[in-house]
Design an enzyme around this catalytic site. Structure first.
Site, PDB file in Angstrom:
ATOM      1  N   SER A 139      45.750   5.500   4.375  1.00  0.00           N
ATOM      2  CA  SER A 139      44.337   4.761   4.856  1.00  0.00           C
ATOM      3  C   SER A 139      43.882   5.865   5.406  1.00  0.00           C
ATOM      4  CB  SER A 139      44.834   3.565   5.573  1.00  0.00           C
ATOM      5  OG  SER A 139      43.557   3.455   6.459  1.00  0.00           O
ATOM      6  N   TYR A 152      49.372   0.034  13.042  1.00  0.00           N
ATOM      7  CA  TYR A 152      48.650   0.379  11.627  1.00  0.00           C
ATOM      8  C   TYR A 152      48.664   1.837  11.697  1.00  0.00           C
ATOM      9  CZ  TYR A 152      45.885  -0.277   7.599  1.00  0.00           C
ATOM     10  OH  TYR A 152      45.132  -0.095   6.035  1.00  0.00           O
TER      11      TYR A 152
HETATM   12  P1  NAD Z   1      45.754  -7.448   0.635  1.00  0.00           P
HETATM   13  O1  NAD Z   1      46.313  -8.266   1.985  1.00  0.00           O
HETATM   14  O2  NAD Z   1      44.993  -7.899  -0.342  1.00  0.00           O
HETATM   15  O3  NAD Z   1      47.122  -7.196   0.015  1.00  0.00           O
HETATM   16  C1  NAD Z   1      48.309  -6.883   0.646  1.00  0.00           C
HETATM   17  C2  NAD Z   1      49.495  -6.988  -0.463  1.00  0.00           C
HETATM   18  O4  NAD Z   1      50.714  -6.859   0.246  1.00  0.00           O
HETATM   19  C3  NAD Z   1      49.284  -8.529  -0.872  1.00  0.00           C
HETATM   20  O5  NAD Z   1      49.586  -8.511  -2.225  1.00  0.00           O
HETATM   21  C4  NAD Z   1      50.584  -9.079   0.174  1.00  0.00           C
HETATM   22  O6  NAD Z   1      51.132 -10.423  -0.802  1.00  0.00           O
HETATM   23  C5  NAD Z   1      51.575  -8.021   0.095  1.00  0.00           C
HETATM   24  N1  NAD Z   1      52.413  -8.259   1.262  1.00  0.00           N
HETATM   25  C6  NAD Z   1      52.115  -8.445   2.385  1.00  0.00           C
HETATM   26  N2  NAD Z   1      53.290  -8.603   3.226  1.00  0.00           N
HETATM   27  C7  NAD Z   1      54.467  -8.325   2.119  1.00  0.00           C
HETATM   28  C8  NAD Z   1      55.853  -8.113   2.249  1.00  0.00           C
HETATM   29  N3  NAD Z   1      56.423  -8.658   3.387  1.00  0.00           N
HETATM   30  N4  NAD Z   1      56.351  -8.167   1.021  1.00  0.00           N
HETATM   31  C9  NAD Z   1      55.838  -7.715  -0.103  1.00  0.00           C
HETATM   32  N5  NAD Z   1      54.331  -7.985  -0.097  1.00  0.00           N
HETATM   33  C10 NAD Z   1      53.630  -8.148   0.882  1.00  0.00           C
HETATM   34  O7  NAD Z   1      45.534  -6.035   1.389  1.00  0.00           O
HETATM   35  P2  NAD Z   1      44.765  -4.653   0.776  1.00  0.00           P
HETATM   36  O8  NAD Z   1      43.535  -4.669   1.453  1.00  0.00           O
HETATM   37  O9  NAD Z   1      44.878  -4.817  -0.697  1.00  0.00           O
HETATM   38  O10 NAD Z   1      45.748  -3.686   1.154  1.00  0.00           O
HETATM   39  C11 NAD Z   1      46.875  -2.898   0.275  1.00  0.00           C
HETATM   40  C12 NAD Z   1      47.192  -1.961   0.987  1.00  0.00           C
HETATM   41  O11 NAD Z   1      46.020  -0.919   1.030  1.00  0.00           O
HETATM   42  C13 NAD Z   1      47.746  -2.184   2.203  1.00  0.00           C
HETATM   43  O12 NAD Z   1      48.766  -1.007   2.665  1.00  0.00           O
HETATM   44  C14 NAD Z   1      46.510  -1.447   3.311  1.00  0.00           C
HETATM   45  O13 NAD Z   1      47.007  -1.035   4.533  1.00  0.00           O
HETATM   46  C15 NAD Z   1      45.852  -0.380   2.418  1.00  0.00           C
HETATM   47  N6  NAD Z   1      44.419  -0.204   2.733  1.00  0.00           N
HETATM   48  C16 NAD Z   1      43.576  -1.149   2.602  1.00  0.00           C
HETATM   49  C17 NAD Z   1      42.303  -0.798   2.906  1.00  0.00           C
HETATM   50  C18 NAD Z   1      41.088  -1.830   2.975  1.00  0.00           C
HETATM   51  O14 NAD Z   1      39.892  -1.469   3.158  1.00  0.00           O
HETATM   52  N7  NAD Z   1      41.373  -2.880   2.275  1.00  0.00           N
HETATM   53  C19 NAD Z   1      41.975   0.502   3.433  1.00  0.00           C
HETATM   54  C20 NAD Z   1      42.824   1.331   3.744  1.00  0.00           C
HETATM   55  C21 NAD Z   1      44.235   0.950   3.382  1.00  0.00           C
END
Ligand code: NAD
Length: 257
Positions: A139, A152
């Site tokens: 991130s 985080y």
């Molecule tokens: P999201 O909530 O849409 O997806 C998260 C995924 O992780 C989901 O598929 C959920 O089912 C899964 N998950 C959660 N807990 C779990 C567990 N215990 N075991 C297995 N799977 C699990 O979120 P996202 O925004 O798509 O985030 C995905 C990644 O990207 C994360 O690591 C997040 O930190 C990172 N990220 C997101 C953003 C953003 O702006 N959305 C920015 C930077 C980084």
């Protein structure tokens, strides 16, 4: 580019960025394993849809990324793992002196330690196959900090550090390890932060998006899941064979500020 014959395992991929990456991997010809902790018909249907849309093998494997043994079992059940995408992640926002201990533990386990377990399980398979890519979804918060996100930010900085170590340990092999550092991408994880932020700052949804979420994203646009997938596919290309141990920011200029 073709990733035909490669298997990509993407943790936390029944929604958001993980699903977007799985689809781009499938478009590039890779077989995909998608994952979450749930075991719903929808999860398996999602895999069937990816297979039908892109003519690849796609499977859903249930495994809870907060549990080390299940992280390792995911890779074993996948049977092959040429491309490992550590994407599963959760968020919780609170001042550090009010941060619930269970949330701290869950964020460190899911966002950071899971990548240790899956990488440890996948590297022997990559070595046996003679090729591998570890792609950690960190991130902008793996490179910078924001208040109220102690767990985080700690986990994401940890993932960036671990990425460098994996790259050094595999530097003489046809394996690379890198981290993608997204800025804000409009996914369920971000959507879930909007109502609390609206309450906290007494703002409308539009004001939260413009003045809170995208305040540090100079482009003033959300990055997209397709862009994350495209970046991951690039990291699997021959052009990226000497890119290892580094981070690629896809953040609309956030970390340039
Ligand atoms: P999201 O909530 O849409 O997806 C998260 C995924 O992780 C989901 O598929 C959920 O089912 C899964 N998950 C959660 N807990 C779990 C567990 N215990 N075991 C297995 N799977 C699990 O979120 P996202 O925004 O798509 O985030 C995905 C990644 O990207 C994360 O690591 C997040 O930190 C990172 N990220 C997101 C953003 C953003 O702006 N959305 C920015 C930077 C980084």
């Amino acid at each position: 580019m073709t990733l035909q014959g490669k298997t990509a395992v993407i943790t936390g991929s029944n929604s958001g960025i993980g699903l977007g990456i799985a689809i781009e991997m499938a478009k590039a010809g890779a077989d995909v394993v998608i994952n979450s902790f749930t075991d719903r018909e929808d999860d398996h249907a999602l895999a069937a849809q990816i297979a039908a849309d892109h003519g690849v093998n796609a499977r859903y494997i249930q495994a809870d990324m907060s549990k080390g043994d299940q992280c390792r079992a995911l890779i074993e059940q996948a049977g092959a793992c040429d491309i490992l995408i550590n994407n599963a992640g959760i968020q919780h926002v609170a001042a550090i002196d009010e941060f619930p201990q269970d949330k701290w533990d869950a964020i460190i386990a899911i966002n950071m330690s899971s990548a240790y377990h899956t990488t440890a399980a996948a590297l022997p398979m990559m070595r046996a196959a003679g090729w591998g890519r570890v792609i950690n979804i960190a991130s902008a918060h793996g490179l910078t900090a924001s208040p109220y996100k102690s767990a985080y930010v700690a986990a994401k900085h940890g993932v960036v550090g671990m990425t460098k170590v994996v790259a050094l340990e595999t530097a003489r092999e046809p394996i690379t390890a890198n981290a993608i550092c997204p800025g804000y991408v409009l996914t369920p994880l971000v959507e879930a932060q909007i109502p609390d932020t609206m309450k906290e700052y007494n703002m409308s949804r539009e004001e939260v998006v413009e003045n809170v979420l995208l305040t540090r994203q100079p482009s003033k646009e959300f990055a997209t899941v397709e862009q994350m997938g495209g970046t991951a596919v690039f990291l699997c290309s021959d052009a990226a064979a000497q890119i290892t141990g580094t981070t690629i920011s896809v953040d609309g200029g956030w970390t340039a500020l």
